[in-house]
Each structure stands twice: as C-alpha cells, then as structure tokens.
Design an enzyme around this catalytic site. Structure first.
Site, PDB file in Angstrom:
ATOM      1  N   ARG A 235     -65.022  84.417  55.008  1.00 32.58           N
ATOM      2  CA  ARG A 235     -64.174  83.269  54.710  1.00 32.58           C
ATOM      3  C   ARG A 235     -65.047  82.149  54.150  1.00 32.58           C
ATOM      4  NH1 ARG A 235     -58.681  83.809  54.116  1.00 32.58           N
ATOM      5  NH2 ARG A 235     -57.922  85.311  55.634  1.00 32.58           N
TER       6      ARG A 235
ATOM      7  N   GLU B  30     -60.716  78.221  46.059  1.00 32.50           N
ATOM      8  CA  GLU B  30     -60.410  79.478  45.371  1.00 32.50           C
ATOM      9  C   GLU B  30     -59.251  79.284  44.401  1.00 32.50           C
ATOM     10  OE1 GLU B  30     -59.933  82.801  48.018  1.00 32.50           O
ATOM     11  OE2 GLU B  30     -61.937  82.570  48.852  1.00 32.50           O
TER      12      GLU B  30
ATOM     13  N   HIS C 222     -62.642  87.497  45.700  1.00 30.38           N
ATOM     14  CA  HIS C 222     -61.988  87.741  46.997  1.00 30.38           C
ATOM     15  C   HIS C 222     -61.374  89.150  47.026  1.00 30.38           C
ATOM     16  CE1 HIS C 222     -60.106  85.422  50.589  1.00 30.38           C
ATOM     17  NE2 HIS C 222     -60.302  86.694  50.903  1.00 30.38           N
TER      18      HIS C 222
END
Length: 359
Positions: free
Chosen positions: A268, A297, A316
């Site tokens: 994370r 992001e 991701h």
C-alpha cells in the site's frame, strides 16, 4: 431460505457478474436463485470515493459506480455480491430488503460498515484472495530490481547494449546469501519469505503481530523495524495500512538502510513516505526502488521519481491474475451460500450483527 432468493451480482471488468453467479449456483445447486446484474468499468475506469457529504461523512472510498446505479440494480435483492460497487449509508438506508453484503476484497472499503451494522446486515470479505498473486509479483519486483532486468530490457529495445552492467560497480545483487527484510508477515509476507529462503536468502521479519513460534518454524528471524532496515540489502513491504503504519518507512528510518539497498513496495502506498525517495536514490543510499503502489494513484505528471535513477514502476498490478478473480468470487459466493443456509460465516467484518450487538 425462501423459495426464490434474489441476488445482486455487481461485477466489473476484473470480476465479472457471471463469476459471482456461477460460483453461487455451484454452492447452492438446488436453490431457487434469481439474479440481478450490475457491471462497472473498473479497472478501465479508476475507483474513487463515492457518496460522502460535504464533511466527508456517509460515503465510502475505493468504489466504482454510483449510488443511483446500485439502488436501481438492487431492486428486491436481499443478497448482494460485489467487489467495487458502493454500498454507502444512503444505499443501505434506501434498501430495507437487503440482508447480506459479500465483498470480494481483502477488506470491505466500499461499504459503510457502520450503516450496515446498524441495519443488522453482515458484511463479509475475502482475506487472502490475492496472496499468491501478490507474493509472486513482489518476488518478481525484487528480482527485477536486484538484477536490473527492466532497465536492461528497455535499453536493448532502444538499441543500447548495456554490457557495462557486467562491470563490478554496476553489477546486480544475488538473493543467495543476502539478508532480506519483510515488513509484515501475513498471508502475502509468509509466501514471499518461503520463496526468498528457497533462493538462499536469510529472511528478517518485522511484524508486532507475528507468532514467534510460527516464525521459528518457518525459518525466519523476527526483529524490530530499525534492526531490519540496518541489516537488509533488500526490503519488501507487506503490512496493512492503519493509523500506526502510515508512513511506517520514512526519512528517519530509511537512512538506516545499508548503502545501495533495494526497496520494494507492492503493498500500500501509505506505508511509505515517498518524499525522501528521490534524494535517497540520488545519494546511492537506495540502489534501486521498485513500486507497484503510490501515495497518489496514478502519480502526477510532475512526479519526481520519473526522473530518478534505478526505479521500476508498475500500475498497481500485484493482485491482477485470473486466479485471484476466480478465487475472490468463490470465497464471496461461499459466504453468501452459508448465510442463505443459516450456517456460520467465516469472514465477517462486523461480527456483532450475528449476536444482535450494535456499535
């Protein structure tokens, strides 16, 4: 269970609605099931917060789709299976027939858990759904960073033969005989440890919740975070984000790393303070950095790490395997089947509803 149960399967472009419905039919082959369908465009369209008021109340984070879409799709459904659809306080308030929400994620961040609990609705989740995928990806990033695989590939595609990577000062590092530090030792971290040990690495683990007996049996060494950072030539993050772990790695303790260490974050973005990373790369304190997650992001156009040396970035993707999607749908459907059969649930985010308790 009634003669006919209406189920909303709210899928997306990763876990399609028919994965949920097929898995539930498999778990309840003789049941009368009627399905209502909703499909969002995640991940081809990004998720985000949905439904919060001006003070940030009542909404959810990391959701895809709108409250209106969910309310229209629900109809008379008493059971909902989803990955990303937003179950905000409004959706729950305006859906009195809803009795169960199954979320195909490691945590139900797209559900207003307080509202669901107040309404007596159990909310389930799928721990470990992507453990194998995320662990494999982390190991891939570790190898790519230590051996300069992506940089050599990119150079060769531009017609540049990086023979200088064979020069001693530029050569990569081996896992065999290295000390690797894992921050977090849950489902993912434990798999990564097993793989790294198979390569011949000595594995350090920093996790205040790790079982010392299990760590000993697994052949890893439990230690504190600062000791891990001082001793590890490669560090990989695998912890959960909590108020205590936000920016767990920061300018102060990253300075403890050995010169030329490799840092990997596929867990994370909030675990890591990204601000000091460009300077650590420029100084050589960090020899390489591999990232699959970010503080923002996607990263902004002026992101300073775009110009920093020895950085590997992916969007991701650690959990992005077909097996993850299949597994998440099966686990979620299995919980719904237990609920409909009146059996104990295994992964409940708000267990107090099962005993009549309220927050």
């Amino acid at each position: 269970m009634t003669d006919m149960t209406t189920v909303l399967v709210a899928g997306d472009d990763f876990i399609a609605p028919d994965l949920f419905s097929a898995a539930l039919r498999e778990g309840l082959p003789a049941a009368g099931l009627s399905f209502r369908t909703m499909r969002t465009r995640w991940p081809n369209e990004p998720f985000g917060p949905v439904g919060a008021d001006g003070q940030g109340n009542g909404g959810v984070k990391e959701a895809s789709g709108t409250e209106e879409q969910v309310l229209e799709a629900l109809g008379d459904a008493s059971v909902a299976l989803t990955q990303m659809a937003p179950f905000t306080s409004r959706v729950i308030r305006e859906s009195p027939g809803l009795k169960f929400i199954g979320v195909a994620r490691g945590g139900p961040v797209n559900v207003d858990l307080a509202a669901a609990t107040a309404a007596g609705i159990p909310v389930t989740f799928t721990p470990g759904r992507n453990a194998a995928a995320a662990a494999e990806f982390a190991v891939g990033l570790i190898l790519a960073a230590m051996r300069r695989i992506t940089h050599a590939d990119a150079a060769l595609k531009e017609g540049i033969w990086r023979g200088d990577y064979y020069a001693y000062d530029n050569a990569g590092l081996e896992l065999d005989g290295a000390t690797a530090g894992l921050v977090g030792y849950g489902a993912i971290g434990s798999i990564v440890a097993r793989v790294l040990r198979a390569f011949g690495a000595h594995v350090l683990v920093s996790d205040p919740y790790a079982d010392p007996a299990r760590a000993y049996a697994d052949g890893v060494e439990l230690t504190g975070l600062e000791d891990l950072l001082r001793r590890s030539s490669v560090v990989s993050l695998h912890a959960r984000v909590t108020p205590e772990t936000r920016h767990l790695l920061n300018a102060g303790n990253l300075a403890l790393l050995p010169e030329g260490a490799v840092l990997v974050n596929s867990a994370r973005g909030e675990l890591l303070d990204y601000a000091p990373l460009p300077g650590l790369l420029e100084s050589g304190r960090l020899g390489a950095l591999a990232l699959d997650v970010y503080d923002i992001e996607p990263p902004p156009a002026d992101w300073p790490l775009d110009k920093a040396p020895n950085v590997i970035t992916t969007p991701h993707l650690a959990g992005a395997t077909r097996q993850t999607a299949d597994r998440a749908a099966l686990i979620t459907a299995a919980e719904a089947a237990r609920f409909l059969r009146g059996e104990p649930l295994r992964h409940v985010a708000n267990p107090e509803v099962l005993t009549g308790g309220r927050p």
